[in-house]
Scaffold this active site. Structure first.
Site, PDB file in Angstrom:
ATOM      1  N   SER A 148       0.844  -1.186   0.000  1.00  0.00           N
ATOM      2  CA  SER A 148       0.000   0.000   0.000  1.00  0.00           C
ATOM      3  C   SER A 148       0.890   1.251   0.000  1.00  0.00           C
ATOM      4  CB  SER A 148      -0.969  -0.038   1.181  1.00  0.00           C
ATOM      5  OG  SER A 148      -2.035   0.873   1.000  1.00  0.00           O
ATOM      6  N   ASP A 313      -8.881  -6.955  -4.385  1.00  0.00           N
ATOM      7  CA  ASP A 313      -8.465  -5.620  -3.945  1.00  0.00           C
ATOM      8  C   ASP A 313      -9.166  -4.560  -4.793  1.00  0.00           C
ATOM      9  OD1 ASP A 313      -7.191  -3.282  -3.204  1.00  0.00           O
ATOM     10  OD2 ASP A 313      -5.157  -4.073  -3.433  1.00  0.00           O
ATOM     11  N   HIS A 347      -8.173  -5.360  -0.206  1.00  0.00           N
ATOM     12  CA  HIS A 347      -6.854  -4.740  -0.104  1.00  0.00           C
ATOM     13  C   HIS A 347      -6.100  -5.260   1.108  1.00  0.00           C
ATOM     14  CE1 HIS A 347      -3.780  -1.718  -0.684  1.00  0.00           C
ATOM     15  NE2 HIS A 347      -3.966  -1.244   0.541  1.00  0.00           N
TER      16      HIS A 347
END
Length: 398
Positions: A148, A313, A347
Site C-alpha cells: 500500500s 483488492d 486490499h
C-alpha cells in the site's frame, strides 16, 4: 518482566549542518525518527530487509519475542515466516509525517508559535529512511518491501536509488492514484476538516476532531475490504446500537452489524492515530506520481523487482500493478508479478495469512537474486489456485 510495551529506538537525524530538504523546498532539522530492529545484527546490510509501513502503521511490524505485543504484519515477518527474522535483520521506521515517534504534525502547545506541518511527499519519506540507514551504518540491503503506502515508498526507492538494495517487493500498491482513489481520500479529509474540533489543525492533544477522523476511517476501511468479505462476514445481520443511542426518527442509528463494526474500527483508530497525520499522509499519497520524474539509473542497476496483487483488492487492484510493470518494461527493467485470485480479503489481504502469496514472497526472498530478464512470457507468475479462507483479520490497517 514482559516487553509488551517496548518502545522503539529513536535517532535524531538531519542536524543543522545536514538539513532535510523537502521536495516542497522547505527544510527540516533535528528530525526524530522512531524505528525497530528485529533478527540478527547485520552491519553490512547484505541480510537486511527494510519494511515500509502503510498509512496508519508504525515501526512495530512484529513481536520481538512471544510475550511482546503483536505487530501489524505478523503473517509476513518473524521466525520462520516469509521475511524470516532467523535469517534476516528487519528494520522498520515510522514515516515522516506519522504520529508514532517520527516527526509529524504536533498537537497545539502554544497558539503563538503553532504553524501547519509542511507538505511532504513519498520521496521525503524515503529520504528519511535512507538517512536512518546511513546513520546505522547499514550498507546495500537485501530487500526493500512494502504494501500500500509502503509499496509506494518501495517503488520510489527503486526508481530513484535502485542500487540501495538487491530486491524490491511492491505489494498491493500504486504508482499513481486513480480518480476513484483520490475521491475516497478527499471525502475522508473533508470529514476531518468539517469536525468543529479540527480548528484548522490547531487542536490540543486529546481535543482533536475524533468524530471526523472516525468517519474518515470508516470510509477508508470500506476500500480495504472487498464486497464479498463484507457480505460473508455481516450480510444483513442485526446488532443493537450503542447504549443510549436514539433508535427512532430521522436521527436513528441503523440496526445492522456492519454499522457497529465500522464504528468499532473508527474508535480503534481514533485511540491511536492523529487527524493531522491522516491529512498529511493521504495528501502525500494523492501527490505520488512515481514515473513523472527521471529514473534513468534503474535499468543499469538490474534490480530484482517483484509485484504482488490481489483479485479482491478494490483499492489498488491488478491494473495498478500492470501499470507499474508496463512503465518498468519501457525503462528496460524486468519484473515478476504474482496475482492472487482466491482470497476474499480485499486490499487488506496483503496483511493476512494468504498461503500462496506468503509462500511466493518467501521463495523470492530466499532464492538467488534474478539478475537477468526472465524468458519471454515469464513476467507473470501463475496465480495462486489454492482455495483460501483468510483468518479473521479485518481489524488490520492498510
Amino acid at each position: 518482566m514482559t516487553n509488551a510495551s517496548r518502545r522503539p529506538e529513536r535517532l535524531v537525524l538531519f542536524g543543522a549542518d545536514r538539513p532535510l530538504r523537502l521536495e516542497s523546498g522547505r527544510t527540516l532539522t533535528d528530525v526524530p525518527v522512531a524505528f525497530e530492529r528485529y533478527g540478527p545484527p547485520d552491519p553490512t546490510g547484505t541480510d537486511t530487509v527494510f519494511v515500509c509501513h502503510a498509512l496508519t502503521g508504525d515501526a512495530h511490524v512484529t513481536r520481538h519475542h512471544p510475550d511482546d505485543a503483536p505487530g501489524w504484519w505478523e503473517s509476513m515477518v518473524g521466525p520462520g515466516r516469509p521475511i524470516d527474522t532467523d535469517r534476516f535483520q528487519v528494520i522498520c521506521a515510522n514515516v515522516l509525517g506519522g504520529c508514532s515517534g517520527t516527526l509529524g504534525p504536533a498537537p497545539l502547545a502554544d497558539r503563538a508559535t503553532w504553524a501547519p506541518f509542511p507538505q511532504i511527499t513519498v520521496a521525503d519519506m524515503v529520504a528519511v529512511h535512507r538517512e536512518l540507514l546511513r546513520r546505522l551504518g547499514v550498507g546495500r540491503l537485501h530487500a526493500v518491501v512494502g504494501g500500500s503506502l509502503g509499496g509506494m515508498q518501495a517503488l520510489e526507492w527503486l526508481l530513484r536509488h535502485p542500487r540501495d538494495a538487491q530486491r524490491y517487493g511492491l505489494i498491493a500498491t500504486s504508482a499513481l492514484l486513480s480518480t476513484d482513489n483520490l475521491a475516497f481520500n478527499a471525502i475522508g479529509r473533508a470529514a476531518i476538516r468539517s469536525d468543529p474540533r479540527f480548528q484548522g489543525g490547531a487542536y490540543r492533544a486529546g481535543e482533536g476532531p475524533d468524530a471526523g477522523l472516525g468517519i474518515a476511517r470508516m470510509i477508508g476501511h470500506l476500500t480495504y475490504m472487498s464486497g464479498d468479505s463484507l457480505q460473508a462476514k455481516f450480510d444483513r445481520d442485526l446488532a443493537p446500537p450503542p447504549h443510549g443511542a436514539r433508535t427512532e426518527g430521522i436521527a436513528a442509528w441503523g440496526p445492522f452489524s456492519v454499522e457497529r463494526y465500522l464504528e468499532r474500527q473508527a474508535d480503534k483508530l481514533v485511540a491511536r492515530f492523529d487527524a493531522n497525520s491522516y491529512l498529511c499522509l493521504t495528501s502525500a499519497m494523492d501527490l505520488f506520481d512515481a514515473f513523472a520524474t527521471p529514473y534513468e539509473e534503474v535499468a543499469e542497476a538490474e534490480p530484482d523487482v517483484y509485484l504482488f496483487s490481489f483479485e479482491s483488492d478494490r483499492l489498488y487492484g491488478v491494473e495498478h500493478s500492470r501499470h507499474i510493470m508496463e512503465q518498468l518494461d519501457k525503462a528496460g527493467v524486468s519484473c515478476a508479478h504474482f496475482h492472487e485470485e482466491t482470497s476474499r480479503g480485499g486490499h487488506d489481504a496483503f496483511l493476512m495469512d494468504v498461503p500462496g502469496y506468503l509462500d511466493e514472497v518467501a521463495r523470492w526472498l530466499a532464492a538467488p537474486s534474478r539478475r537477468r530478464a526472465p524468458a519471454p512470457g515469464a513476467l507473470s507468475v501463475p496465480s495462486n489456485t489454492r482455495t483460501q479462507q483468510p483468518r479473521s483479520s479485518h481489524d488490520v490497517d492498510a
